[in-house]
Design a protein around this motif. Structure first.
Motif, short mmCIF file in Angstrom:
data_model
loop_
_atom_site.label_atom_id
_atom_site.label_comp_id
_atom_site.label_asym_id
_atom_site.label_seq_id
_atom_site.Cartn_x
_atom_site.Cartn_y
_atom_site.Cartn_z
N VAL A 1 0.85 -1.18 0.00
CA VAL A 1 0.00 0.00 0.00
C VAL A 1 0.89 1.23 0.00
O VAL A 1 1.72 1.42 0.90
N ILE A 2 0.75 2.05 -1.03
CA ILE A 2 1.37 3.37 -1.04
C ILE A 2 0.33 4.33 -0.48
O ILE A 2 -0.81 4.37 -0.96
N VAL A 3 0.68 5.09 0.53
CA VAL A 3 -0.30 5.95 1.18
C VAL A 3 0.21 7.39 1.21
O VAL A 3 1.32 7.67 1.65
N MET A 4 -0.61 8.27 0.67
CA MET A 4 -0.28 9.69 0.64
C MET A 4 -0.23 10.25 2.06
O MET A 4 -1.09 9.97 2.89
N GLN A 5 0.81 11.05 2.33
CA GLN A 5 0.96 11.69 3.64
C GLN A 5 1.23 13.16 3.48
O GLN A 5 2.08 13.55 2.67
N PRO A 6 0.55 14.01 4.28
CA PRO A 6 -0.43 13.71 5.33
C PRO A 6 -1.80 13.37 4.75
O PRO A 6 -1.95 13.44 3.54
N PRO A 7 -2.78 13.00 5.62
CA PRO A 7 -2.76 13.05 7.09
C PRO A 7 -2.21 11.77 7.71
O PRO A 7 -2.33 10.69 7.13
N ILE A 8 -1.62 11.89 8.88
CA ILE A 8 -1.09 10.75 9.61
C ILE A 8 -2.17 9.71 9.89
O ILE A 8 -1.87 8.51 9.96
N VAL A 9 -3.43 10.13 10.01
CA VAL A 9 -4.50 9.19 10.32
C VAL A 9 -4.63 8.13 9.22
O VAL A 9 -4.92 6.96 9.51
N ALA A 10 -4.40 8.52 7.98
CA ALA A 10 -4.47 7.55 6.88
C ALA A 10 -3.38 6.49 7.03
O ALA A 10 -3.62 5.30 6.83
N ALA B 1 7.80 12.22 13.70
CA ALA B 1 8.52 11.09 14.30
C ALA B 1 7.69 9.82 14.24
O ALA B 1 8.20 8.73 13.95
N LEU B 2 6.38 9.93 14.48
CA LEU B 2 5.50 8.75 14.42
C LEU B 2 5.41 8.23 12.98
O LEU B 2 5.45 7.02 12.76
N THR B 3 5.30 9.13 12.03
CA THR B 3 5.27 8.73 10.62
C THR B 3 6.51 7.92 10.27
O THR B 3 6.43 6.84 9.66
N MET B 4 7.67 8.43 10.67
CA MET B 4 8.92 7.76 10.34
C MET B 4 9.06 6.42 11.07
O MET B 4 9.59 5.45 10.50
N ARG B 5 8.55 6.34 12.29
CA ARG B 5 8.64 5.08 13.04
C ARG B 5 7.84 3.99 12.33
O ARG B 5 8.31 2.85 12.19
N ILE B 6 6.65 4.33 11.86
CA ILE B 6 5.82 3.34 11.16
C ILE B 6 6.49 2.90 9.87
O ILE B 6 6.56 1.70 9.56
N LEU B 7 7.01 3.85 9.11
CA LEU B 7 7.61 3.51 7.82
C LEU B 7 8.92 2.74 8.00
O LEU B 7 9.26 1.86 7.19
N ARG B 8 9.67 3.05 9.04
CA ARG B 8 10.90 2.31 9.31
C ARG B 8 10.60 0.85 9.60
O ARG B 8 11.35 -0.05 9.19
N ILE C 1 4.26 -1.04 3.45
CA ILE C 1 3.67 0.29 3.40
C ILE C 1 4.72 1.28 2.92
O ILE C 1 5.82 1.35 3.48
N ILE C 2 4.38 2.00 1.88
CA ILE C 2 5.27 3.04 1.34
C ILE C 2 4.58 4.38 1.52
O ILE C 2 3.49 4.61 1.00
N GLY C 3 5.18 5.25 2.28
CA GLY C 3 4.60 6.57 2.51
C GLY C 3 5.05 7.54 1.44
O GLY C 3 6.25 7.75 1.24
N ASP C 4 4.09 8.12 0.72
CA ASP C 4 4.41 9.19 -0.23
C ASP C 4 4.37 10.50 0.55
O ASP C 4 3.30 11.07 0.78
N LEU C 5 5.52 10.96 0.96
CA LEU C 5 5.62 12.05 1.92
C LEU C 5 5.63 13.41 1.22
O LEU C 5 6.62 13.79 0.60
N ARG D 1 16.10 9.88 5.63
CA ARG D 1 17.15 8.91 5.98
C ARG D 1 17.66 9.13 7.39
O ARG D 1 18.11 8.18 8.06
N ALA D 2 17.62 10.36 7.86
CA ALA D 2 18.08 10.65 9.22
C ALA D 2 17.26 9.90 10.27
O ALA D 2 17.73 9.67 11.38
N TYR D 3 16.05 9.48 9.89
CA TYR D 3 15.20 8.70 10.79
C TYR D 3 15.37 7.19 10.56
O TYR D 3 14.65 6.39 11.15
N GLY D 4 16.32 6.81 9.70
CA GLY D 4 16.56 5.40 9.44
C GLY D 4 15.55 4.77 8.49
O GLY D 4 15.40 3.54 8.49
#
Length: 324
Positions: free
Chosen positions: A64-73, A106-113, A87-91, A130-133
């Motif tokens: 699933v590629i998910v457009m971000q924001p919103p974080i709720v999605a 930070a929460l967005t990056m934690r989920i995607l990591r 899950i691939i976040g389109d940031l 990348r700074a969030y790993g």
């Protein structure tokens, strides 16, 4: 096995977005736009969550590629799919800079990591990701083919607008758009017709000079007509790392473009655009110059589009490989 056969999906919690639709089409997968209807944001998000959950249960996608924001999605996709689903976040830039959403970075990056990777529009955002790993790919919006649409507008009131030369300024009236400077520039250049789309606040409409037209939130086809007929397009932001959907549209249609003098925009458009600082004098001067040299700028934009198309194919191939 193709991405379509693996039932990959692109989910966006918005009525429509050209980037989402373009990437999904280029990858050969479905793009689902989910709004949650009308009303207060919590109610809309609740409805969108339920609709997304039903979609995911029915389709059982592998990616699933998910457009971000919103974080709720992103939270919905993460909670309502097995951990085996990538899950691939389109940031979009708002994930990093918009006060409404950057609290969730930070929460967005934690989920995607933990669950997959990210896609961003340029090197600066890729470095921050990348700074969030988080594994990240760069991919600009898909370069569209020139627009094909009938001449007659859906809204008859647009007919007189389309007959004239004008500068098209699509706006969301967001925190990063120099609207006051734009109106002052329009007042200083009364010979130029300015068309500002989107839902303009009343105080903006009241403040505007007579040479500014507010068509409101137009249909998708009418927006295409406005793009196709524009003499110049303007894509303005005060944020350094923000790419501009309007700029991509000017690129696809081969239009003269005035945009902000940021590193990311200068690198992408090179000599195919004119650049401004977010003040009235700069906007006035460069818009006048763009109207005067529109034919030359169109030629440069068409040449720049050809240069970028090959790079885009390489980026799409990399995303397809990650999503498979």
């Amino acid at each position: 096995m193709s991405l379509a056969e693996r039932r990959a999906l692109f989910v966006s919690w918005i009525g429509f977005h050209g980037r989402s639709a373009g990437i999904a089409k280029a990858l050969g997968i479905r793009s689902e736009f989910i709004t949650g209807g009308t009303g207060p944001a919590p109610l809309r998000y609740l409805r969108a969550w339920r609709e997304t959950a039903r979609l995911l249960k029915r389709e059982r996608p592998s990616t699933v590629i998910v457009m971000q924001p919103p974080i709720v999605a992103l939270l919905c996709v993460a909670f309502r799919t097995p951990r085996s689903v990538r899950i691939i976040g389109d940031l979009h830039t708002g994930v990093f800079t918009n006060p409404k959403w950057k609290w969730a970075l930070a929460l967005t990056m934690r989920i995607l990591r933990r669950r997959g990777s990210a896609v961003v529009t340029g090197a600066a955002l890729a470095e921050r990701t990348r700074a969030y790993g988080v594994d990240v790919l760069e991919l600009h919006d898909i370069i569209d083919e020139p627009i094909v649409v009938s001449d007659a507008p859906d809204d008859p009131k647009l007919a007189t607008v389309l007959e004239r030369e004008y500068v098209l300024v699509p706006l969301a009236y967001s925190f990063d758009e120099p609207v006051d400077a734009l109106l002052t520039a329009a007042e200083a250049a009364p010979e130029v017709n300015w068309v500002l789309t989107g839902r303009a606040p009343e105080h903006v409409v009241t403040r505007a000079p007579e040479n500014v037209v507010f068509p409101g939130f137009v249909s998708r086809d009418d927006y295409r007509r406005l793009v196709k007929s524009a003499t110049v397009m303007a894509a303005l932001t005060t944020q350094e790392d923000t790419m501009q959907r309007v700029g991509y549209e000017a690129l696809g249609e081969g239009k003269a473009l005035v945009t902000s003098s940021t590193a990311v925009l200068r690198e992408f458009f090179a000599d195919a655009a004119l650049y401004v600082t977010p003040d009235a004098l700069s906007i006035e001067k460069q818009v006048r110059e763009a109207v005067r040299t529109a034919q030359l700028l169109r030629q440069r934009m068409i040449a720049r589009r050809a240069e970028l198309e090959q790079t885009q194919q390489t980026q799409l191939a990399a995303l397809a490989a990650v999503a498979s």
